[in-house]
Motif scaffolding. Structure first.
Motif, mmCIF file in Angstrom:
data_model
loop_
_atom_site.group_PDB
_atom_site.id
_atom_site.type_symbol
_atom_site.label_atom_id
_atom_site.label_comp_id
_atom_site.label_asym_id
_atom_site.label_seq_id
_atom_site.Cartn_x
_atom_site.Cartn_y
_atom_site.Cartn_z
ATOM 1 N N VAL A 206 2.344 17.683 -10.339
ATOM 2 C CA VAL A 206 1.835 18.985 -9.911
ATOM 3 C C VAL A 206 2.773 20.093 -10.370
ATOM 4 O O VAL A 206 2.341 21.133 -10.879
ATOM 5 N N ASN A 207 4.056 19.876 -10.195
ATOM 6 C CA ASN A 207 5.093 20.793 -10.655
ATOM 7 C C ASN A 207 6.369 19.973 -10.800
ATOM 8 O O ASN A 207 6.374 18.765 -10.506
ATOM 9 N N PRO A 208 7.470 20.549 -11.252
ATOM 10 C CA PRO A 208 8.695 19.749 -11.435
ATOM 11 C C PRO A 208 9.197 19.064 -10.176
ATOM 12 O O PRO A 208 10.025 18.153 -10.255
ATOM 13 N N ARG A 209 8.712 19.460 -9.000
ATOM 14 C CA ARG A 209 9.199 18.887 -7.747
ATOM 15 C C ARG A 209 8.199 17.949 -7.074
ATOM 16 O O ARG A 209 8.568 17.210 -6.170
ATOM 17 N N THR A 210 6.930 18.005 -7.471
ATOM 18 C CA THR A 210 5.886 17.276 -6.742
ATOM 19 C C THR A 210 5.057 16.427 -7.693
ATOM 20 O O THR A 210 4.640 16.908 -8.747
ATOM 21 N N SER A 211 4.821 15.176 -7.315
ATOM 22 C CA SER A 211 3.988 14.279 -8.120
ATOM 23 C C SER A 211 3.040 13.513 -7.210
ATOM 24 O O SER A 211 3.349 13.233 -6.041
ATOM 25 N N VAL A 212 1.881 13.166 -7.772
ATOM 26 C CA VAL A 212 0.835 12.455 -7.047
ATOM 27 C C VAL A 212 0.458 11.205 -7.829
ATOM 28 O O VAL A 212 0.384 11.229 -9.063
ATOM 29 N N LEU A 213 0.228 10.104 -7.108
ATOM 30 C CA LEU A 213 -0.188 8.843 -7.723
ATOM 31 C C LEU A 213 -1.380 8.287 -6.962
ATOM 32 O O LEU A 213 -1.348 8.202 -5.731
ATOM 33 N N VAL A 214 -2.432 7.935 -7.694
ATOM 34 C CA VAL A 214 -3.615 7.300 -7.105
ATOM 35 C C VAL A 214 -3.869 6.010 -7.863
ATOM 36 O O VAL A 214 -3.853 6.001 -9.094
ATOM 37 N N GLU A 215 -4.138 4.931 -7.115
ATOM 38 C CA GLU A 215 -4.228 3.617 -7.741
ATOM 39 C C GLU A 215 -5.336 2.801 -7.091
ATOM 40 O O GLU A 215 -5.465 2.763 -5.859
ATOM 41 N N GLY A 216 -6.155 2.183 -7.923
ATOM 42 C CA GLY A 216 -7.153 1.240 -7.438
ATOM 43 C C GLY A 216 -6.863 -0.141 -7.992
ATOM 44 O O GLY A 216 -6.454 -0.276 -9.150
ATOM 45 N N SER A 217 -7.058 -1.174 -7.190
ATOM 46 C CA SER A 217 -6.719 -2.523 -7.636
ATOM 47 C C SER A 217 -7.755 -3.520 -7.143
ATOM 48 O O SER A 217 -8.446 -3.297 -6.138
ATOM 49 N N ARG A 221 -7.322 -13.972 -5.558
ATOM 50 C CA ARG A 221 -6.248 -14.941 -5.448
ATOM 51 C C ARG A 221 -6.560 -15.949 -4.349
ATOM 52 O O ARG A 221 -7.159 -15.615 -3.323
ATOM 53 N N THR A 222 -6.117 -17.190 -4.563
ATOM 54 C CA THR A 222 -6.311 -18.223 -3.561
ATOM 55 C C THR A 222 -5.323 -18.084 -2.418
ATOM 56 O O THR A 222 -5.575 -18.555 -1.316
ATOM 57 N N GLN A 223 -4.181 -17.436 -2.657
ATOM 58 C CA GLN A 223 -3.196 -17.180 -1.615
ATOM 59 C C GLN A 223 -2.856 -15.693 -1.642
ATOM 60 O O GLN A 223 -2.722 -15.090 -2.695
ATOM 61 N N GLY A 224 -2.720 -15.093 -0.469
ATOM 62 C CA GLY A 224 -2.348 -13.686 -0.405
ATOM 63 C C GLY A 224 -3.570 -12.778 -0.452
ATOM 64 O O GLY A 224 -4.657 -13.135 -0.002
ATOM 65 N N GLN A 225 -3.410 -11.590 -1.016
ATOM 66 C CA GLN A 225 -4.450 -10.583 -1.015
ATOM 67 C C GLN A 225 -5.626 -11.017 -1.879
ATOM 68 O O GLN A 225 -5.470 -11.629 -2.922
ATOM 69 N N ASN A 226 -6.823 -10.661 -1.415
ATOM 70 C CA ASN A 226 -8.031 -11.002 -2.148
ATOM 71 C C ASN A 226 -9.067 -9.914 -1.874
ATOM 72 O O ASN A 226 -9.509 -9.737 -0.740
ATOM 73 N N GLY A 227 -9.448 -9.151 -2.891
ATOM 74 C CA GLY A 227 -10.423 -8.086 -2.707
ATOM 75 C C GLY A 227 -9.987 -6.805 -3.390
ATOM 76 O O GLY A 227 -9.164 -6.808 -4.306
ATOM 77 N N TRP A 228 -10.557 -5.699 -2.901
ATOM 78 C CA TRP A 228 -10.300 -4.389 -3.485
ATOM 79 C C TRP A 228 -9.295 -3.615 -2.653
ATOM 80 O O TRP A 228 -9.181 -3.804 -1.446
ATOM 81 N N GLY A 229 -8.580 -2.710 -3.299
ATOM 82 C CA GLY A 229 -7.638 -1.862 -2.589
ATOM 83 C C GLY A 229 -7.466 -0.528 -3.291
ATOM 84 O O GLY A 229 -7.656 -0.411 -4.507
ATOM 85 N N VAL A 230 -7.128 0.489 -2.519
ATOM 86 C CA VAL A 230 -6.849 1.827 -3.043
ATOM 87 C C VAL A 230 -5.564 2.332 -2.403
ATOM 88 O O VAL A 230 -5.345 2.144 -1.202
ATOM 89 N N ARG A 231 -4.729 2.934 -3.203
ATOM 90 C CA ARG A 231 -3.461 3.472 -2.707
ATOM 91 C C ARG A 231 -3.253 4.867 -3.283
ATOM 92 O O ARG A 231 -3.542 5.119 -4.450
ATOM 93 N N ALA A 232 -2.776 5.787 -2.456
ATOM 94 C CA ALA A 232 -2.458 7.135 -2.908
ATOM 95 C C ALA A 232 -1.107 7.539 -2.334
ATOM 96 O O ALA A 232 -0.791 7.218 -1.186
ATOM 97 N N GLY A 233 -0.313 8.214 -3.149
ATOM 98 C CA GLY A 233 1.019 8.613 -2.709
ATOM 99 C C GLY A 233 1.391 9.997 -3.193
ATOM 100 O O GLY A 233 0.926 10.452 -4.245
#
Length: 249
Positions: A206-217, A221-233
Motif C-alpha cells: 500500500v505504501n512503504p510502511r504497509t503491506s497486504v497479503l491475501v491467499e487462497g489454498s 491430504r490423508t493426514q492434517g488439513q483437507n479442504g479449502w482455506g483463505v487467509r488475509a494479513g
C-alpha cells in the motif's frame, strides 16, 4: 527450490499454543568462478533432559558442506552428516542453461536401525521479464526418496511418498503488486494415498510502511488439513524497531 509452505506449531510449558504459517521462497545460487563457501561442525549430542542440556560425550556427531564455482555456468558441492549410528552423504550441481537454472541433488543414507536409502532432487528455475514491474519467475522440481532414506540416528522412518512434484509461477504487477500460483503433487508409496495441494497468493504494498497479503489454498491430504482455506494479513511498520500485524484465517 521454489515456494515452500512452512508451519510452526509452538507450545509452551503452560499450555499456550501459537501457530505461524508463511511461505518461503528458496532460490539456488551460482558461485563466481574460483569462489568457495563451506561450513564444518563437530561436537557431541546434547538433548534437553529435565530442563538442562545432557552432553552425551559418548555420542559424537559431525556435519559439513562445501560449494565451489567451477566456472560462470557450473557450481558443484558436497555435504555430509555423520553419527555413530549412521551417516548421510550427498552431492549437488547447479548449472546455468539457456532454459533456466538447473539444480540436481543426490544423497545416500546409512542407518543401523532402519537400513540404507537414497534420494534425488531435480529442480529448474527461470526468471524473465523486465524489472520495471513485469518480472516473472517459473520453477519446477521433482524429488524421489526410497523407503528407507533417513537422517542418521532416526529410529523410525515414514517415507510414505515416493515422488513429490511441484510447480510455481509468480509475476509482479507494477511496482507494488504481485501474484503467485503454486501446486504440489505427492505420489503415495504402497497403500498410501496420493495427495495434492495448490495455493494462490496476492500481495500489495500500500505504501512503504504497509503491506497486504491475501491467499487462497486447497489441500487434499490423508493426514492434517483437507479442504479449502483463505487467509488475509496486514502488516504495518511503526518505526525502525517495531511493527504491527493482523491476520484472519
Amino acid at each position: 527450490q521454489g515456494t515452500n509452505d512452512v508451519q510452526f506449531i509452538i507450545e509452551d510449558d503452560a499450555g499456550g499454543r501459537e501457530v505461524i504459517r508463511f511461505t518461503e521462497f528458496f532460490e539456488r545460487t551460482l558461485l563466481a568462478p574460483g569462489l568457495t563457501e563451506f561450513a564444518v561442525h563437530a561436537g557431541v549430542l546434547a538433548p534437553f533432559d529435565g530442563g538442562a542440556r545432557n552432553y552425551q560425550f559418548g555420542e559424537p556427531a559431525a556435519s559439513g558442506w562445501a560449494r565451489r564455482g567451477i566456472n560462470s555456468h557450473v557450481t558443484l558441492g558436497g555435504n555430509f552428516n555423520v553419527r555413530k549410528s549412521g551417516a548421510v552423504a550427498g552431492a549437488e550441481a547447479v548449472l546455468a542453461t539457456s532454459f533456466g537454472t538447473l539444480g540436481v541433488d543426490a544423497a545416500f543414507s546409512i542407518n543401523d536401525v532402519v537400513g540404507n536409502g537414497m534420494a534425488i532432487n531435480i529442480g529448474l528455475q527461470r526468471s524473465f521479464g523486465s524489472l520495471s514491474g513485469r518480472a516473472k519467475s517459473v520453477s519446477a522440481s521433482a524429488e524421489y526418496r526410497s523407503a528407507n532414506f533417513s537422517n542418521p540416528g532416526a529410529l523410525i522412518v515414514d517415507n510414505r511418498f515416493s515422488w513429490i512434484g511441484s510447480v510455481a509461477y509468480s509475476q509482479s504487477i507494477g511496482e507494488r503488486q504481485y501474484v503467485a500460483l503454486s501446486g504440489t503433487y505427492l505420489l503415495g508409496r504402497g497403500a498410501n494415498a496420493n495427495e495434492q495441494s495448490a495455493r494462490l497468493t496476492y500481495g500489495l504494498s500500500v505504501n512503504p510502511r504497509t503491506s497486504v497479503l491475501v491467499e487462497g489454498s486447497y489441500e487434499n491430504r490423508t493426514q492434517g488439513q483437507n479442504g479449502w482455506g483463505v487467509r488475509a494479513g496486514l502488516v504495518m511498520r511503526l518505526g525502525r524497531r517495531s511493527s504491527a500485524s493482523a491476520e484472519v484465517d
